[in-house]
Design an enzyme around this catalytic site. Structure first.
Site, PDB file in Angstrom:
ATOM      1  N   SER A 119      84.344  56.357  65.759  1.00  0.00           N
ATOM      2  CA  SER A 119      84.964  56.424  64.440  1.00  0.00           C
ATOM      3  C   SER A 119      85.316  57.873  64.090  1.00  0.00           C
ATOM      4  O   SER A 119      86.154  58.481  64.740  1.00  0.00           O
ATOM      5  CB  SER A 119      84.023  55.788  63.408  1.00  0.00           C
ATOM      6  OG  SER A 119      84.651  55.629  62.177  1.00  0.00           O
ATOM      7  N   ASP A 143      94.435  74.390  49.983  1.00  0.00           N
ATOM      8  CA  ASP A 143      94.642  75.187  51.197  1.00  0.00           C
ATOM      9  C   ASP A 143      93.725  74.792  52.350  1.00  0.00           C
ATOM     10  O   ASP A 143      93.274  75.643  53.123  1.00  0.00           O
ATOM     11  CB  ASP A 143      94.438  76.674  50.892  1.00  0.00           C
ATOM     12  CG  ASP A 143      93.023  76.983  50.387  1.00  0.00           C
ATOM     13  OD1 ASP A 143      92.305  76.026  49.990  1.00  0.00           O
ATOM     14  OD2 ASP A 143      92.635  78.165  50.384  1.00  0.00           O
ATOM     15  N   HIS A 178      84.902  47.267  64.203  1.00  0.00           N
ATOM     16  CA  HIS A 178      84.835  48.721  64.294  1.00  0.00           C
ATOM     17  C   HIS A 178      83.629  49.231  65.080  1.00  0.00           C
ATOM     18  O   HIS A 178      83.649  50.326  65.619  1.00  0.00           O
ATOM     19  CB  HIS A 178      84.809  49.294  62.870  1.00  0.00           C
ATOM     20  CG  HIS A 178      84.934  50.769  62.791  1.00  0.00           C
ATOM     21  ND1 HIS A 178      86.107  51.447  63.052  1.00  0.00           N
ATOM     22  CD2 HIS A 178      84.028  51.725  62.454  1.00  0.00           C
ATOM     23  CE1 HIS A 178      85.930  52.737  62.883  1.00  0.00           C
ATOM     24  NE2 HIS A 178      84.680  52.933  62.519  1.00  0.00           N
TER      25      HIS A 178
END
Length: 421
Positions: free
Chosen positions: A140, A346, A399
């Site tokens: 993952s 940023d 998953h």
């Protein structure tokens, strides 16, 4: 030492900010695991990169995931507690409360993204096996880390295996959540198709929470929006059953919520063990494209079927909302810092697109076709953009397939990377 494994604990001192190595330092813990029969052999290293963010590495035991036994047939495995997790200078609510200002805490938390974790890994590799690169297994979020590793220090890697974790290299947080809500909706509706009574039960619980004030054992109020976060479990192979059996014991004979249910909901939604999961979730997608700005919350407004009044009540998934940091006690010390992180414009890029396109390190990845957490379309797009990549697409597992399959997934990925499959 578990009888099935020989283990060695390692503790490393690393800079908080790798660009300022003489500044503040933290501790990073990792556990070496090897088959006792092969403990004295010179074996290649496999670094395990846990999912999350904010998840510590698994602890070897009789119930360890099958991939570990598969790996130990050929490798010496390093189970890394990524910085801020487990025994690696953990970031907890108590630790966060010690900071004198939200700005100071936000600045500290800015050093816990993938770029810093990869720098830790390279420092550790140079101490453990300086003359040779190692292999990685990224589950993952560990796959996100893998692509940052390939972007920044490919010389440290011999081969990489990724399970359900190829990120969209250019995907913004807004794109990610626009794709995520429909997948979560479909998964919840699949759950209700399997357990129709649970749809009615969840609606009944939500109505109860609206009409009365219900407190969890730690004093937090249980609201409908917190109840809906239980949907996070539905993307795992056993998620439907875990949620079903939780709901099975949710109401007593008088129609009141049981202590058992409230205790489990508190544990499942409290972020006591992994606050970084909530704090850093959207920073994964901040790469110089401006603030993430609570993208999951913003995207929610575009899906009318997710209103709290809707019937059936739709649960939510891997989304983090600003209200969590005011209403969940384990996250409250992070609240103002989380707002600052969401507003930060940023964030440095985590992926070097040119370097990834020219990549020559074998990368084998499994993409789960119906993955609720990581969008398969974005994963396949990334696979086309990264050199030396081979992909296996399947709907056989959810998953957590690398764990649920025993050693089958890792074995095939190793074959793919080596050109044997």
């Amino acid at each position: 030492m578990n009888p099935a494994y020989t283990t060695v604990d390692h503790l490393f001192t690393v800079p908080l900010d790798h660009s300022a190595p003489t500044g503040e330092h933290i501790q990073v813990f990792a556990r070496e695991v090897v088959d006792p029969v092969r403990a004295d052999e010179r074996l290649p290293w496999l670094l395990y990169l846990q999912g999350g963010p904010g998840g510590k590495s698994p602890r070897p035991s009789a119930g360890s995931p099958g991939w570990l036994d598969q790996a130990l047939q050929t490798h010496r495995v390093l189970l890394l507690d990524q910085r801020g997790t487990g025994r690696s200078t953990p970031v907890t609510a108590r630790a966060a409360a010690r900071f004198v200002s939200p700005a100071q805490l936000a600045a500290y938390l800015g050093h816990f993204r993938a770029d810093s974790i990869v720098a830790d890994a390279e420092l550790i590799r140079r101490q453990l096996c300086p003359d040779e690169p190692w292999e990685t297994l990224g589950q993952s979020y560990g796959g996100f880390l893998t692509l940052t590793y390939l972007s920044r220090a490919p010389e440290g890697l011999r081969a990489c295996y990724v399970t359900g974790g190829l990120p969209g290299l250019t995907a913004t947080a807004d794109e990610v959540y626009a794709r995520t809500y429909p997948r979560v909706r479909d998964r919840v509706l699949d759950f209700y198709a399997r357990y129709p009574d649970d749809a009615r039960r969840l609606r009944r619980i939500a109505d109860l929470l609206t009409a009365t004030e219900v407190r969890l054992p730690d004093g937090d109020r249980l609201t409908t929006r917190r109840l809906r976060t239980l949907g996070l479990a539905l993307g795992m192979g056993d998620g439907f059953e875990r949620l079903h059996w939780l709901l099975d014991e949710s109401l007593d004979a008088d129609g009141e919520l049981t202590d058992t249910f409230l205790h489990q909901v508190r544990n499942l939604t409290g972020f006591t063990d992994n606050p970084l999961y909530a704090v850093l979730q959207e920073t994964l997608y901040g790469q110089g494209a401006g603030p993430t700005g609570w993208a999951a919350s913003r995207a929610l407004d575009g899906f009318a079927e997710f209103t709290e009044e809707a019937d059936p009540l739709l649960l939510t998934g891997e989304m983090i909302y600003p209200w969590m940091f005011r209403e969940i006690s384990g996250l409250r010390p992070f609240a103002d810092a989380a707002d600052l992180l969401a507003a930060r414009p940023d964030w440095p890029p985590l992926y070097d697109h040119r370097r990834l396109a020219a990549n020559r390190v074998p990368l084998a990845a499994i993409v789960y076709h119906d993955d609720m957490y990581v969008d398969a379309g974005l994963s396949l797009r990334t696979a086309r953009e990264v050199g030396a990549t081979r992909v296996w697409v399947t709907n056989e597992w959810e998953h957590d397939g690398v764990t649920a399959s025993g050693g089958r997934v890792l074995a095939r990925l190793m074959d793919l990377a080596a050109g044997r499959a």
